[in-house]
Write an enzyme that holds these catalytic residues in place. Structure first.
Site, mmCIF file in Angstrom:
data_model
loop_
_atom_site.group_PDB
_atom_site.id
_atom_site.type_symbol
_atom_site.label_atom_id
_atom_site.label_comp_id
_atom_site.label_asym_id
_atom_site.label_seq_id
_atom_site.Cartn_x
_atom_site.Cartn_y
_atom_site.Cartn_z
ATOM 1 N N ALA A 66 0.846 -1.201 0.000
ATOM 2 C CA ALA A 66 0.000 0.000 0.000
ATOM 3 C C ALA A 66 0.877 1.245 0.000
ATOM 4 C CB ALA A 66 -0.878 -0.013 1.245
ATOM 5 N N GLY A 111 1.087 -5.570 0.805
ATOM 6 C CA GLY A 111 0.166 -5.771 -0.314
ATOM 7 C C GLY A 111 0.858 -6.274 -1.570
ATOM 8 N N GLU A 114 0.861 -9.854 -1.108
ATOM 9 C CA GLU A 114 -0.545 -10.295 -1.191
ATOM 10 C C GLU A 114 -1.030 -10.314 -2.646
ATOM 11 O OE1 GLU A 114 -1.611 -7.507 2.058
ATOM 12 O OE2 GLU A 114 -2.755 -9.199 2.824
ATOM 13 N N GLU A 134 2.947 -6.273 7.489
ATOM 14 C CA GLU A 134 1.907 -5.382 8.029
ATOM 15 C C GLU A 134 1.889 -5.283 9.550
ATOM 16 O OE1 GLU A 134 1.320 -7.457 5.457
ATOM 17 O OE2 GLU A 134 -0.121 -6.599 4.044
HETATM 18 N N1 CO8 Z 1 4.430 3.612 -0.042
HETATM 19 C C1 CO8 Z 1 4.835 4.790 -0.547
HETATM 20 N N2 CO8 Z 1 6.093 5.039 -0.952
HETATM 21 C C2 CO8 Z 1 6.977 4.038 -0.838
HETATM 22 C C3 CO8 Z 1 6.628 2.784 -0.312
HETATM 23 C C4 CO8 Z 1 5.290 2.584 0.098
HETATM 24 N N3 CO8 Z 1 4.836 1.390 0.547
HETATM 25 N N4 CO8 Z 1 7.729 2.003 -0.311
HETATM 26 C C5 CO8 Z 1 8.724 2.752 -0.826
HETATM 27 N N5 CO8 Z 1 8.282 3.979 -1.144
HETATM 28 C C6 CO8 Z 1 9.024 5.099 -1.693
HETATM 29 C C7 CO8 Z 1 9.936 5.708 -0.647
HETATM 30 O O1 CO8 Z 1 9.232 6.580 0.175
HETATM 31 C C8 CO8 Z 1 10.949 6.403 -1.526
HETATM 32 O O2 CO8 Z 1 10.413 7.593 -2.039
HETATM 33 P P1 CO8 Z 1 11.224 8.991 -1.856
HETATM 34 O O3 CO8 Z 1 12.486 8.773 -2.647
HETATM 35 O O4 CO8 Z 1 10.297 9.992 -2.427
HETATM 36 O O5 CO8 Z 1 11.467 9.123 -0.392
HETATM 37 C C9 CO8 Z 1 11.090 5.440 -2.709
HETATM 38 O O6 CO8 Z 1 9.911 4.633 -2.711
HETATM 39 C C10 CO8 Z 1 12.267 4.531 -2.592
HETATM 40 O O7 CO8 Z 1 12.191 3.901 -1.331
HETATM 41 P P2 CO8 Z 1 13.446 3.835 -0.315
HETATM 42 O O8 CO8 Z 1 14.274 5.063 -0.460
HETATM 43 O O9 CO8 Z 1 12.920 3.514 1.035
HETATM 44 O O10 CO8 Z 1 14.239 2.622 -0.961
HETATM 45 P P3 CO8 Z 1 15.014 1.448 -0.212
HETATM 46 O O11 CO8 Z 1 15.589 0.622 -1.296
HETATM 47 O O12 CO8 Z 1 15.910 1.985 0.839
HETATM 48 O O13 CO8 Z 1 13.858 0.630 0.559
HETATM 49 C C11 CO8 Z 1 11.761 -0.550 0.761
HETATM 50 C C12 CO8 Z 1 12.802 0.030 -0.200
HETATM 51 C C13 CO8 Z 1 12.361 -1.741 1.490
HETATM 52 C C14 CO8 Z 1 10.597 -1.009 -0.111
HETATM 53 C C15 CO8 Z 1 11.309 0.496 1.804
HETATM 54 O O14 CO8 Z 1 10.952 1.681 1.104
HETATM 55 C C16 CO8 Z 1 10.151 0.077 2.625
HETATM 56 O O15 CO8 Z 1 10.298 -0.626 3.607
HETATM 57 N N6 CO8 Z 1 8.916 0.482 2.221
HETATM 58 C C17 CO8 Z 1 7.708 0.141 2.946
HETATM 59 C C18 CO8 Z 1 7.272 -1.269 2.583
HETATM 60 C C19 CO8 Z 1 6.109 -1.725 3.418
HETATM 61 O O16 CO8 Z 1 6.127 -1.721 4.634
HETATM 62 N N7 CO8 Z 1 5.026 -2.143 2.733
HETATM 63 C C20 CO8 Z 1 3.834 -2.635 3.371
HETATM 64 C C21 CO8 Z 1 2.839 -1.530 3.416
HETATM 65 S S1 CO8 Z 1 1.347 -2.021 4.273
HETATM 66 C C22 CO8 Z 1 0.472 -2.857 3.102
HETATM 67 O O17 CO8 Z 1 0.908 -3.076 1.995
HETATM 68 C C23 CO8 Z 1 -0.899 -3.310 3.504
HETATM 69 C C24 CO8 Z 1 -1.677 -3.785 2.280
HETATM 70 C C25 CO8 Z 1 -3.002 -4.330 2.664
HETATM 71 C C26 CO8 Z 1 -3.940 -3.195 2.907
HETATM 72 C C27 CO8 Z 1 -5.285 -3.658 3.171
HETATM 73 C C28 CO8 Z 1 -5.409 -4.164 4.585
HETATM 74 C C29 CO8 Z 1 -5.149 -3.173 5.684
#
Ligand code: CO8
Length: 260
Positions: A66, A111, A114, A134
């Site tokens: 998400a 997600g 998922e 999550e």
């Molecule tokens: N949402 C928005 N932006 C994101 C996300 C995200 N999930 N993941 C990465 N980005 C963005 C970062 O903010 C960054 O943008 P910016 O350069 O503008 O700051 C860009 O992508 C690159 O990311 P990083 O600089 O963090 O890159 P890294 O290589 O260091 O890390 C990761 C990549 C590992 C993916 C890290 O960004 C991370 O941990 N992201 C979050 C991942 C996460 O926790 N996902 C689960 C989200 S919850 C979910 O999916 C629930 C779905 C079900 C919903 C319905 C039931 C509730």
């Protein structure tokens, strides 16, 4: 613009749908969800599309789940709408009347995993990393993760991964049965296309019915499952494709199936 959220490529019965927000790790914002939803609904009625591949743009991510930045600004009502949309979309993918392959080219978190779980087959780059993270965000895998992961890899390992939110690399994902196959990153799409080409040799109605029988039959007892299978078989009997399969065997040639 919602139209730019997906890149779509079609080649001889295979449609590749690529999540196209590489700068945001292909995170699922509302626009991307809606674009994917519309595309999947369209594919259902496209008889010329026989296999679907879902991939992520760029080299880093399949899908980071998400969109957490968008989520931070949402009202409760919007969050509910988001969850309703994502859950129904993933179920629509799971129930799509043709095989769907996830090309997991990088991180697939929350997600993202998922989404991959809703697909029929998962092929990962050896650089991929997957996980249901999550609970670390104080929510649960609510887009099917608590149901589809244990059904795929068993409840003990699924509980471990969901409770810890731990990420697994491609090798561990393969060992767990979370992915079907692991390929070098630059060979991922050709691995997926090779699998798609093999599937294309099968009859489309047979594929639809086999997928239906597996999906529905696994959710019930074996007696009911065998009845579902039997009914699914009956549907293939009056088809032209079934006769074409027999004729092709007799004439020692490849069958040409039309989905009729
Ligand atoms: N949402 C928005 N932006 C994101 C996300 C995200 N999930 N993941 C990465 N980005 C963005 C970062 O903010 C960054 O943008 P910016 O350069 O503008 O700051 C860009 O992508 C690159 O990311 P990083 O600089 O963090 O890159 P890294 O290589 O260091 O890390 C990761 C990549 C590992 C993916 C890290 O960004 C991370 O941990 N992201 C979050 C991942 C996460 O926790 N996902 C689960 C989200 S919850 C979910 O999916 C629930 C779905 C079900 C919903 C319905 C039931 C509730």
């Amino acid at each position: 613009m919602a139209e730019d959220m997906l890149a779509v490529q079609e080649q001889e019965g295979v449609m590749t749908v690529t999540l196209n927000r590489p700068k945001a790790m292909n995170a699922l914002n509302f626009d991307l969800l809606r674009a994917l939803d519309a595309r999947i609904r369209d594919i259902r009625f496209r008889t010329d599309v026989r296999v679907v591949i879902i991939a992520g743009a760029g080299e880093k991510a399949f899908c980071a789940g998400a969109d957490l930045k968008e989520r931070a600004g949402m009202t409760h009502a919007q969050v509910k709408e988001y969850i309703y949309t994502i859950r129904n979309l993933f179920t629509e993918i799971e129930n799509l009347n043709k095989p769907v392959i996830a090309a997991v080219n990088g991180v697939a978190l929350g997600g993202g995993t998922e989404l991959a779980l809703a697909c029929d087959i998962r092929i990962a780059a050896d650089t991929a990393s997957m996980g249901l993270t999550e609970t670390r965000l104080a929510i649960i895998p609510g887009a099917g993760g608590t149901q589809r992961l244990p059904r795929l890899i068993g409840r003990a390992k699924a509980k471990e991964l969901i409770f810890t939110g731990r990420r697994v690399d491609a090798r561990e994902a393969l060992d767990l049965g979370l992915v079907n196959q692991v390929c070098p990153p630059n060979g991922l799409m050709s691995c997926c296309n090779k699998m798609a080409e093999e599937i294309l040799e099968a009859g489309p109605i047979a594929l639809e019915q086999a997928k239906y029988a597996i999906n529905k039959g696994l959710e019930t007892d074996i007696t009911t499952g065998l009845s579902i299978e039997s009914n699914a078989y009956w549907i293939t009997i009056p088809t032209q494709d079934r006769l074409e399969g027999l004729a092709a065997f007799r004439e020692k040639r490849k069958p040409v199936y039309k989905g009729q």
